[in-house]
Design an enzyme around this catalytic site. Structure first.
Site, PDB file in Angstrom:
ATOM      1  N   GLU A  28       0.908  -1.110  -0.002  1.00 24.01           N
ATOM      2  CA  GLU A  28       0.010  -0.154   0.044  1.00 24.01           C
ATOM      3  C   GLU A  28       0.884   1.308   0.022  1.00 24.01           C
ATOM      4  OE1 GLU A  28      -3.645   0.056   0.058  1.00 24.01           O
ATOM      5  OE2 GLU A  28      -3.530  -2.004  -0.480  1.00 24.01           O
ATOM      6  N   HIS A  66      -5.023   1.401   6.992  1.00 23.60           N
ATOM      7  CA  HIS A  66      -3.839   1.841   6.974  1.00 23.60           C
ATOM      8  C   HIS A  66      -3.141   2.287   8.125  1.00 23.60           C
ATOM      9  CE1 HIS A  66      -4.589   2.733   2.362  1.00 23.60           C
ATOM     10  NE2 HIS A  66      -4.052   1.779   2.473  1.00 23.60           N
ATOM     11  N   CYS A  86      -3.213  11.141   3.612  1.00 24.54           N
ATOM     12  CA  CYS A  86      -3.381  10.386   2.504  1.00 24.54           C
ATOM     13  C   CYS A  86      -3.144  11.144   1.041  1.00 24.54           C
ATOM     14  CB  CYS A  86      -4.897  10.049   2.520  1.00 24.54           C
ATOM     15  SG  CYS A  86      -5.466   8.906   3.575  1.00 24.54           S
TER      16      CYS A  86
HETATM   17  O1  SUG Z   1      -7.760   2.864  -0.489  1.00 21.07           O
HETATM   18  N1  SUG Z   1     -10.693   5.130  -0.260  1.00 21.07           N
HETATM   19  C1  SUG Z   1      -9.183   4.966  -0.172  1.00 21.07           C
HETATM   20  C2  SUG Z   1      -8.712   5.918   0.752  1.00 21.07           C
HETATM   21  C3  SUG Z   1      -7.256   5.796   0.838  1.00 21.07           C
HETATM   22  C4  SUG Z   1      -6.668   6.523   2.080  1.00 21.07           C
HETATM   23  N2  SUG Z   1      -5.199   6.627   2.020  1.00 21.07           N
HETATM   24  C5  SUG Z   1      -4.554   6.308   3.026  1.00 21.07           C
HETATM   25  N3  SUG Z   1      -4.924   6.130   4.286  1.00 21.07           N
HETATM   26  N4  SUG Z   1      -3.066   6.783   3.023  1.00 21.07           N
HETATM   27  C6  SUG Z   1      -8.826   3.453  -0.010  1.00 21.07           C
HETATM   28  O2  SUG Z   1      -9.535   2.903   0.855  1.00 21.07           O
HETATM   29  C7  SUG Z   1     -12.852   4.901  -1.295  1.00 21.07           C
HETATM   30  C8  SUG Z   1     -13.246   4.740  -2.858  1.00 21.07           C
HETATM   31  C9  SUG Z   1     -14.757   4.612  -2.817  1.00 21.07           C
HETATM   32  O3  SUG Z   1     -15.447   3.906  -2.037  1.00 21.07           O
HETATM   33  O4  SUG Z   1     -15.631   5.018  -4.100  1.00 21.07           O
HETATM   34  C10 SUG Z   1     -11.248   4.668  -1.480  1.00 21.07           C
HETATM   35  O5  SUG Z   1     -10.722   3.936  -2.365  1.00 21.07           O
END
Ligand code: SUG
Length: 445
Positions: free
Chosen positions: A174, A250, A369
């Site tokens: 990730e 994460h 993020c």
């Molecule tokens: O991978 N949300 C992302 C959020 C990422 C956050 N990043 C960090 N914590 N570094 C994920 O879960 C949601 C998309 C949707 O539901 O339409 C999404 O992909």
């Protein structure tokens, strides 16, 4: 000029939407099917970039990807014109179409893992795009992410790019969301902390029961090998499986580091005592601040809801540190109070700024993020594609670009509109010129 840390923020793409695609990510699931505002989302992100630029930091811009991803839909058997493909995919499964339309590349903390040249055995900055193998919509990202990285850091003398790890959950990676680097100065040799959720090749080790552990130990180890890190300057620590099951998908939802500061929740890691001991032993100086937040001060639920730990801790030009937090942290009186005590405490953080990044927050993406950190020496910075570094005039150009091309409302049904594909390609084509990226997208070939 000494080494600096540059934040490369992901520009939100024109198809930003809420599709509930990320199991284990509380915000993504609870806002599923709401209508989104891509224009506002992109402008909110740009405002944060501009504010950091105005604080005297070097701020980078990371381009979004081409969505809808027509090539994936073709690979999955949809045929005909683009309009026919979009329509058939929507009829077959709106979720499949939404997966191919997600603007998830905005969260550049998941774009790659970066090791600065001071840490690597050949003194180059190393980049490996994350495979994001755990979520289908995110697994579509790494090839183009690598293209964009190569276009921003386009100089073999200073930068080394690796292919993303094998697309399989055994090597689920990730990126920087599960990686923090502690150091005295950005240009000094640092301590790279890799946090993993499970061990893929040993089933008897602890792992979450309810939600997926997206990062494996094996993936983290592979990255450290590829980047030429030494044992003395790396740590592999397991995330507490119980907090993953409470929505900490994460590690950057529960811990954040900068230079000699690590701010983390007492429940973040599986063996906190051993971890702290290893950090103290391996860190290059005794001047280190391991700031532990207790459950009594802030519960896991509050941490997940406010993203207290998904803040950016940044070093300002006077060497003091500031914390860049989402509005949710101001609105929650308990978390707000904690932040005030943090600022008053004996540590380098003495300033907080709150930002409205709500469009991103509703998908589980806070300030941290939205950025990929790259520590660079003066010479390395000079070798970076200059058009990807924010200036006052680039900011104005990007705001105008968003206002010209983005919609201010988007629902899942709209994703099948062929016009959206055209709008998106037109916008991205123009963007590659603004950022001098070259042809990084498939539709440009
Ligand atoms: O991978 N949300 C992302 C959020 C990422 C956050 N990043 C960090 N914590 N570094 C994920 O879960 C949601 C998309 C949707 O539901 O339409 C999404 O992909």
């Amino acid at each position: 000029m000494a080494s600096v840390e540059v934040n490369f923020d992901g520009l939100v793409g024109p198809t930003h939407n809420y599709a509930g695609l990320s199991e284990g990510n509380v915000a993504s699931l609870s806002n599923a099917n709401e209508s989104s505002n891509p224009k506002n989302a992109a402008l909110q992100g740009l405002k944060k970039m501009k504010a950091l630029h105005d604080m005297g930091l070097t701020q980078g811009v990371f381009a979004p990807q081409e969505r809808p991803d027509i090539y994936t839909l073709k690979r999955l058997g949809f045929q005909g014109s683009d309009a026919q493909i979009l329509n058939a995919a929507y009829k077959t499964s709106p979720t499949l179409l939404a997966s191919c339309c997600s603007a998830s590349t905005m969260w550049t903390a998941n774009a790659a893992t970066v090791s600065p040249s001071a840490d690597t055995n050949n003194q180059k900055v190393h980049f490996t795009a994350a495979n994001l193998a755990n979520k289908f919509h995110r697994s579509l990202e790494p090839e183009t992410t690598t293209n964009i990285l190569k276009s921003i850091f386009n100089n073999d003398h200073y930068f080394q790019h690796h292919q993303h790890l094998n697309d399989n959950e055994h090597f689920g990676d990730e990126g920087a969301a599960n990686h923090t680097r502690l150091c005295e100065k950005y240009g000094n040799k640092g301590l790279e902390i890799f946090t993993y959720g499970r061990v893929a090749f040993n089933r008897s080790t602890p792992k979450p029961m309810k939600y997926p552990a997206r990062q494996t130990l094996e993936a983290s180890q592979a990255i450290a090998r590829l980047h030429g890190l030494s044992t003395e300057n790396s740590i592999f620590v397991q995330q507490n499986p119980n907090v993953i099951d409470q929505g900490v998908f994460h590690n950057d939802v529960i811990a954040v580091g900068n230079q000699n500061v690590l701010l983390y929740h007492e429940q973040a890691y599986l063996n906190t005592g051993a971890f702290k001991e290893e950090v103290r032993r391996k860190f290059s100086s005794e001047d280190i601040h391991l700031i532990e937040v207790s459950t009594e001060q802030v519960s896991i639920e509050e941490a997940v809801n406010t993203y207290l730990f998904n803040t950016q801790i940044i070093t300002l030009t006077d060497n003091s540190m500031a914390i860049i937090a989402p509005m949710h942290c101001r609105e929650n009186s308990n978390v707000y109070e904690y932040l005030q005590s943090l600022l008053a405490g004996k540590n380098p953080i003495n300033h907080v700024e709150f930002f409205d990044v709500n469009e991103s927050m509703k998908n589980g993406g806070g300030p941290a993020c939205l950025r990929l950190r790259v520590a660079l020496t003066e010479q390395e910075l000079a070798a970076v594609n200059p058009d990807c570094l924010l200036t006052d005039s680039l900011y104005l150009q990007l705001v105008a670009w968003v206002n010209k091309h983005y919609r201010d409302t988007l629902t899942l049904k709209d994703l099948s509109d062929p016009q959206l594909l055209l709008e998106s390609r037109t916008a991205l084509d123009e963007l590659t010129q603004l950022l001098s990226l070259g042809s990084v997208y498939q539709f440009q070939h």
